[in-house]
Every structure is written in C-alpha cells, then in structure tokens.
Design an enzyme around this catalytic site. Structure first.
Site, PDB file in Angstrom:
ATOM      1  N   ASP A 116       0.875  -1.173   0.000  1.00  0.00           N
ATOM      2  CA  ASP A 116       0.000   0.000   0.000  1.00  0.00           C
ATOM      3  C   ASP A 116       0.911   1.222   0.000  1.00  0.00           C
ATOM      4  OD1 ASP A 116      -1.704   2.187   0.912  1.00  0.00           O
ATOM      5  OD2 ASP A 116      -3.128   0.652   1.559  1.00  0.00           O
ATOM      6  N   ILE A 117       0.653   2.191  -0.882  1.00  0.00           N
ATOM      7  CA  ILE A 117       1.524   3.371  -0.947  1.00  0.00           C
ATOM      8  C   ILE A 117       1.208   4.390   0.150  1.00  0.00           C
ATOM      9  CG2 ILE A 117       2.137   3.145  -3.390  1.00  0.00           C
ATOM     10  CD1 ILE A 117       0.082   5.432  -3.910  1.00  0.00           C
ATOM     11  N   GLU A 142     -13.390   3.524  -1.975  1.00  0.00           N
ATOM     12  CA  GLU A 142     -12.813   4.388  -3.003  1.00  0.00           C
ATOM     13  C   GLU A 142     -12.371   3.657  -4.267  1.00  0.00           C
ATOM     14  OE1 GLU A 142      -9.625   2.976  -0.317  1.00  0.00           O
ATOM     15  OE2 GLU A 142     -11.518   3.978   0.093  1.00  0.00           O
ATOM     16  N   HIS A 186     -10.537  -6.107  -2.327  1.00  0.00           N
ATOM     17  CA  HIS A 186      -9.157  -6.293  -1.886  1.00  0.00           C
ATOM     18  C   HIS A 186      -9.111  -6.541  -0.391  1.00  0.00           C
ATOM     19  CE1 HIS A 186     -10.048  -1.976  -1.653  1.00  0.00           C
ATOM     20  NE2 HIS A 186      -9.159  -1.881  -0.685  1.00  0.00           N
ATOM     21  N   HIS A 236      -6.578  -5.892   2.983  1.00  0.00           N
ATOM     22  CA  HIS A 236      -5.423  -5.217   3.572  1.00  0.00           C
ATOM     23  C   HIS A 236      -4.778  -6.195   4.550  1.00  0.00           C
ATOM     24  CE1 HIS A 236      -6.386  -0.943   2.510  1.00  0.00           C
ATOM     25  NE2 HIS A 236      -7.604  -1.438   2.427  1.00  0.00           N
TER      26      HIS A 236
END
Length: 128
Positions: free
Chosen positions: A29-30, A88, A93, A95
């Site tokens: 994750d950026i 968003e 997905h 995390h």
C-alpha cells in the site's frame, strides 16, 4: 473502464509487488499504516468482496495467508490484521497490516511516509 488495481496488475501503474500468481496480485500500500502494509487483489475485477465466487475467495484467503505468515516473520509483529475495507476503489481487496496493537489498524491515523528505496527494500523482504 479498468480500476486502478487492474492498471497496477497490468503494469500500467508501477507498484511494489510482493507476490503474484495467475489469479491474484499483492503489492505494498503506498499509504501504509505500518511497514509492510500490503494489498491483496484478485486479477478478476469484482467490486464487492462478498460477490467473489466462493472457490476464488477461498484461494484468495490462502494466497493472503502465505503473505501474512511471511510478513509476521519479517516484521516481527504480534499478528497480521486482515481487513476488508474501502469504498474508493471498486475492486475487492484485502489489507494485510502488521500489528502489535489494535491502534495499528486505525485507518483514520496518519499514514507512514516512506521513500521509494524503503518501499523497495520492504517489498524485497516480503516477496514469496
């Protein structure tokens, strides 16, 4: 129109890849909550996590488990949080977040600011 995750999977947008197979892609994750915070996405675009086909969902959890086990070893965290959250990006997905306390998984707190070199080093340590 392809999601940002589909563009990452296709290599149109750069990422710090941790793992990949024919069905899933995992990358850092950026905007991480912790060092090693990784996103696991199916290559098939599905908006809602629970709309994923049961067999694919089972495989996705097993794929994520392999990354989580490596993450726990590399980061020396107490546990790896597995979170399904987010409106968003219309692409399901997971995390994976190294955690030592529940506060480590508070998405409202300030995200870490890492350099490209730090991201690369972390991704290399987590690669399967």
């Amino acid at each position: 129109m392809a999601t940002i995750f589909s563009k990452i999977i296709a290599g149109e947008i750069p990422s710090y890849k941790v793992a990949e197979n024919d069905k899933f892609y995992a990358f850092l994750d950026i905007n991480p909550l912790a060092v090693g915070h990784t996103l696991v996405v199916p290559k098939q675009e599905v908006d809602y996590f629970y709309d994923i086909d049961n067999d694919l969902l089972s495989e996705m959890i097993i794929f994520a488990k392999e990354i989580a086990l490596k993450m726990k070893s590399v980061t020396q965290c107490k546990k790896v949080a597995t979170v399904v959250l987010g409106l968003e990006v219309p692409h399901a997905h997971i995390h994976l977040i190294p955690m030592n306390s529940e506060a480590d998984v508070d998405f409202r707190r300030e995200k870490l600011k890492l350099t490209p070199e730090e991201f690369t080093e972390i991704a290399n340590k987590l690669k399967l």
